[in-house]
Motif scaffolding. Structure first.
Motif, PDB file in Angstrom:
ATOM      1  N   SER A  74       0.806  -1.223   0.000  1.00 33.23           N
ATOM      2  CA  SER A  74       0.000   0.000   0.000  1.00 33.23           C
ATOM      3  C   SER A  74       0.840   1.274   0.000  1.00 33.23           C
ATOM      4  CB  SER A  74      -0.917   0.015   1.231  1.00 33.23           C
ATOM      5  OG  SER A  74      -0.148  -0.087   2.427  1.00 33.23           O
ATOM      6  N   HIS A  75       2.163   1.160   0.118  1.00 32.65           N
ATOM      7  CA  HIS A  75       3.029   2.336   0.133  1.00 32.65           C
ATOM      8  C   HIS A  75       3.459   2.645  -1.307  1.00 32.65           C
ATOM      9  CE1 HIS A  75       3.280   0.637   4.200  1.00 32.65           C
ATOM     10  NE2 HIS A  75       3.456   1.882   4.611  1.00 32.65           N
ATOM     11  N   VAL A  76       2.661   3.443  -1.976  1.00 27.63           N
ATOM     12  CA  VAL A  76       2.887   3.720  -3.403  1.00 27.63           C
ATOM     13  C   VAL A  76       4.018   4.724  -3.556  1.00 27.63           C
ATOM     14  CG1 VAL A  76       1.847   4.563  -5.523  1.00 27.63           C
ATOM     15  CG2 VAL A  76       0.473   3.240  -3.904  1.00 27.63           C
ATOM     16  N   ASP A  90       1.283   0.656 -10.801  1.00 25.56           N
ATOM     17  CA  ASP A  90       1.820   1.341  -9.631  1.00 25.56           C
ATOM     18  C   ASP A  90       3.030   0.584  -9.105  1.00 25.56           C
ATOM     19  OD1 ASP A  90      -0.257   3.116  -9.883  1.00 25.56           O
ATOM     20  OD2 ASP A  90      -1.534   2.083  -8.423  1.00 25.56           O
ATOM     21  N   THR A  92       5.120   0.039  -5.608  1.00 27.20           N
ATOM     22  CA  THR A  92       5.118   0.222  -4.160  1.00 27.20           C
ATOM     23  C   THR A  92       6.459  -0.224  -3.584  1.00 27.20           C
ATOM     24  OG1 THR A  92       4.217  -1.983  -3.723  1.00 27.20           O
ATOM     25  CG2 THR A  92       2.637  -0.209  -4.119  1.00 27.20           C
TER      26      THR A  92
END
Length: 235
Positions: A74-76, A90, A92
């Protein structure tokens, strides 16, 4: 002191197993660096180049492509466009970590195989095997395929250049494919005839006397076991 073929093979297999079992990027990086240094120091420069190129490019390719093909974390760090079938591209931090781990894993395993192919005397290895000698022979013959093709390609390239034909680019090297395949088939036939003439597979197999294992060989086997256990428990 050079290791016996059996202990050297066990050490290479232990390094590859540890790379597959390790869960931390730092551990796999350390294994990759050690294997790369061993090949650079011990292997012949004109033979090691194809193995190093294949191992390093494969590892780099996995590292570069994996973040765009996975959807993890979830840490993009970078948000890219949405591509049909693949979805959003994306990147991450979790994907980068997984890509680094898998890329270095692949590089370490490939370098372990390169060390086995470049540094182990396969003839002595086959002669020293007491369990499943036919399987050992098949592995040794398969391992020697790449160096043999490389040596034949170099000879063909020199012969063609001596006749005034340039061997450059993909099309030029493609001309060597047909004689390489023909030479490989002829070599396989000659090898089969030689093995049959020497009574391979018949009862009463003789074994040439080999050098007994020294302290360095036992240390190498113990080190391989420690590396594998470390890969399971701590790496």
């Amino acid at each position: 002191m050079r290791l016996a073929p059996g202990s050297a093979t066990i050490l290479c297999a232990g390094a590859a197993a540890a790379a597959l079992l390790a869960h931390h990027v730092v551990s796999v990086v350390a294994l990759t660096v050690v294997l790369l240094a061993a090949i650079l120091v011990l292997a012949e420069p004109h033979r090691r180049s194809p193995y190093l190129f294949g191992a390093l490019t494969a590892g780099i390719g996995v590292f570069l492509l994996s973040p765009f093909l996975a959807t993890v974390g979830s840490h993009v760090l970078w948000s890219g466009p949405t591509v049909p079938v693949l979805g959003p591209l994306d990147v991450t931090s979790e994907e980068l970590q997984a890509a680094a781990l898998n890329g270095f894993r692949l590089a370490a395993v490939a370098l372990a195989f390169a060390a086995y192919a470049l540094l182990v005397d396969h003839d002595r290895l086959v002669a020293s095997v007491r369990v499943a000698p036919r399987s050992a022979l098949a592995v040794a013959l398969a391992t020697r395929l790449v160096p043999t093709l490389e040596r034949d390609a170099a000879g063909l390239r020199d012969a063609v250049r001596g006749r005034g034909v340039a061997v450059d680019g993909l099309r030029g090297h493609a001309r060597l494919l047909s004689p390489l395949v023909a030479g490989s088939l002829e070599r396989a036939s000659n090898l089969a005839e030689a093995m049959e003439a020497r009574g391979y597979g018949r009862p009463g197999r003789t074994v040439a006397p080999g050098r007994p294992w020294q302290r360095a060989d036992r240390v190498a086997v113990a080190l391989a076991a420690i590396v594998v256990i470390g890969g399971i428990l701590w790496l």
